[in-house]
Design an enzyme around this catalytic site. Structure first.
Site, mmCIF file in Angstrom:
data_model
loop_
_atom_site.group_PDB
_atom_site.id
_atom_site.type_symbol
_atom_site.label_atom_id
_atom_site.label_comp_id
_atom_site.label_asym_id
_atom_site.label_seq_id
_atom_site.Cartn_x
_atom_site.Cartn_y
_atom_site.Cartn_z
ATOM 1 N N GLU A 1 0.890 -1.173 0.000
ATOM 2 C CA GLU A 1 0.000 0.000 0.000
ATOM 3 C C GLU A 1 0.916 1.209 0.000
ATOM 4 O O GLU A 1 1.585 1.485 1.000
ATOM 5 C CB GLU A 1 -0.857 0.017 1.273
ATOM 6 C CG GLU A 1 -1.785 -1.166 1.419
ATOM 7 C CD GLU A 1 -3.005 -1.088 0.533
ATOM 8 O OE1 GLU A 1 -3.158 -0.077 -0.191
ATOM 9 O OE2 GLU A 1 -3.791 -2.026 0.547
ATOM 10 N N GLU B 1 4.226 13.395 -4.402
ATOM 11 C CA GLU B 1 3.521 13.323 -3.130
ATOM 12 C C GLU B 1 4.295 14.148 -2.102
ATOM 13 O O GLU B 1 5.508 13.996 -1.965
ATOM 14 C CB GLU B 1 3.447 11.866 -2.656
ATOM 15 C CG GLU B 1 2.688 11.731 -1.349
ATOM 16 C CD GLU B 1 2.649 10.304 -0.814
ATOM 17 O OE1 GLU B 1 3.709 9.651 -0.771
ATOM 18 O OE2 GLU B 1 1.565 9.848 -0.431
#
Ligand code: NAD
Length: 480
Positions: free
Chosen positions: A248, A382
């Site tokens: 993830e 990010e």
């Protein structure tokens, strides 16, 4: 507060005696010292976890296993005040979030998977010939859960609860910044009677302990949440032993606002989408796409809401924006803010370090940039902080194309009153979760995970069970 390794239901120091400091990001004070586990500690945990598979844990009925998993959830809620306090102390998130959202969600995860323990089973298969063929669903073995620092307890629960429900044993490696609630979880597991070796916690840095876990031949599966670059390293490192992996990873999730949306709701969704959890949320709506026809009025409202949201003492129950989790993360956020300015984005709110009146702590003003173009770094990388990049689009197809123009694919939001457009866009978006007229909503029953370089595998829901069990076909000759 526990501050030792938990191996085979015993609290121990690291074999080497090495220690790590745990810092409260709201005060910059050292609040605990925990062991930095090494190879000998890891070998001990793996041996305990393997022995438990063949011990009382392996012999428990599925229903009794489920009962223990359920009781862990109950114990977490019984101790919710203390555990929430620890979560806020080491992470800097508001106590409101820890106590009202994270700890209850972690407890819910254990209760949800408790119900699955005796419902994960094989089937009989109608094969050709005179055979009885059936499948057994068996645990994968020893699972290592490698967890980041943003939701330390919850992301541990997402891994440990399905792993235990399926009969595996686990070794948890919390992030070195936030080890305290994994240790509290171990305490809860021991209190409900989980047998020795079933759940172990090793604290230590990713660059040492993490890599040892990845290389260890006695570990069967790694469930990892963290940065995409770390995910790549883990994939490379685990290739030699061909471990099962679920990854993830990071995100740069788009939140798309059409002109026909309920704009007040969309303003709230745009701001909570990025500022909830200080933006240290893998699914944060960090790219806001606004229909060009409403851009200025919409961004004025977003900026106004951002300015109202001031960081405060995380231990104050009224605080809704806490401290950035570490000095390193604060520096990353500030670096990206400077870069956005240099590349020509327009600062609409925030943009600087904040002081809550103590002169201490890693606080940042919630930040909004307008005039962002798709090529700017702030639209591509990010940041993992409370920094919003607002872009624009001219029509539905441009919105979809721009939203998908990223290597990530974790989540997305769509705001419109047009039901056909909402579902059309939801299908076209390359993301593991799409929220329509809402954002940042989760439930243990709903699968969560990435498309593209946001990872693979799913956490939560029935889908996660696939990653913690393996199937054996058994053939019986019935020929006379
Ligand atoms: P990170 O990758 O630096 O660390 C995550 C964990 O991996 C930590 O426990 C760390 O010690 C360990 N680690 C680091 N290097 C390792 C190595 N070489 N081998 C083995 N383990 C290693 O990530 P972080 O900074 O703690 O967390 C932030 C990241 O996590 C962000 O990119 C965020 O998007 C991502 N994230 C993703 C999800 C999701 O569900 N997709 C959820 C939360 C966070």
């Amino acid at each position: 507060m526990r501050s030792q390794l938990f191996i085979n239901n015993e609290w121990r120091d690291a074999d080497s005696g090495a220690m790590l400091d745990v810092i409260n990001p709201a005060t910059e004070e050292t609040i605990a010292r925990v062991p930095s586990a090494g190879q000998a500690d890891l070998d001990g945990a793996v041996a305990a976890a393997r022995a438990a598979l063949d011990g009382p844990w392996g012999r428990l009925s599925a229903r009794d296993r489920g009962r223990l998993v359920w009781n862990i959830g109950e114990k977490l809620m019984e101790r919710a005040d203390d555990i929430a306090r620890l979560e806020t102390l080491h992470n800097g998130k508001p106590i409101f979030e820890s106590r009202r959202i994270e700890v209850p969600a972690a407890a819910d995860c254990f209760r949800y998977y408790a119900g699955w323990a005796d419902k994960v089973h094989g089937e009989t298969i109608p094969v050709s010939g005179n055979y009885l063929t059936y499948t057994l669903r068996e645990p994968v073995g020893v699972v290592a859960a490698i967890v980041p620092w943003n939701f330390p307890l919850l992301l541990t629960a997402w891994k440990v609860a399905p792993a235990l429900a399926c009969g595996n044993t686990v070794i948890i490696k919390p992030a070195s910044q936030t080890p305290l609630t994994a240790l509290a979880l171990a305490e809860a597991a021991a209190a409900v009677g989980l047998p020795p070796g079933v759940l172990n916690v090793l604290t230590g840095p990713g660059s040492t302990l993490g890599e040892m876990i990845v290389a260890h031949g006695g570990i069967d599966k790694i469930a990892f949440t963290g940065e995409t670059s770390t995910g790549r390293q883990i994939m490379r490192g685990s290739a030699a032993s061909l471990k099962r992996l679920t990854l993830e990873l990071g995100g740069k999730s788009p939140n798309i606002v059409f002109a026909d949306a309920d704009l007040d709701a969309a303003v709230r969704g745009a701001t909570t989408g990025i500022f909830y959890g200080k933006g240290e949320v893998c699914a944060a709506g960090s790219r806001l796409f606004v229909d060009r026809s409403i851009r200025d009025q919409f961004l004025d409202k977003v900026a106004a809401r951002a300015k109202q949201l001031t960081p405060g003492d995380p231990m104050n129950p009224r605080t809704r924006l806490g401290a950035i989790a570490s000095r390193t993360q604060l520096e990353t956020d500030l670096r990206h803010i400077e870069l956005a300015k240099q590349e020509g984005a327009t600062l609409l709110a925030g943009g600087a370090r904040a002081d809550i009146g103590t002169g201490k702590g890693y606080f940042l003003q919630p930040t909004v940039f307008g005039g962002v173009t798709p090529a700017m770094t702030i639209a591509r990388e990010e940041i993992f902080g409370p920094v919003l990049a607002a872009l624009e689009f001219a029509d539905v197809d441009e919105a979809i194309a721009r939203a998908n123009d990223t290597s990530y694919g974790l989540a997305a939001g769509v705001w419109t009153r047009d039901i056909k457009k909402a579902h059309y866009v939801a299908r076209k978006l390359q993301a593991g979760t799409v929220w329509i007229n809402t954002y940042n909503i989760y439930d243990t029953a709903a699968p969560f995970g990435g498309y593209k370089q946001s990872g693979f595998g799913r956490e939560m829901g029935a889908h996660a069970l696939e990653h913690y069990s393996q199937i054996k076909s058994v053939w019986v000759d019935l020929n006379q």
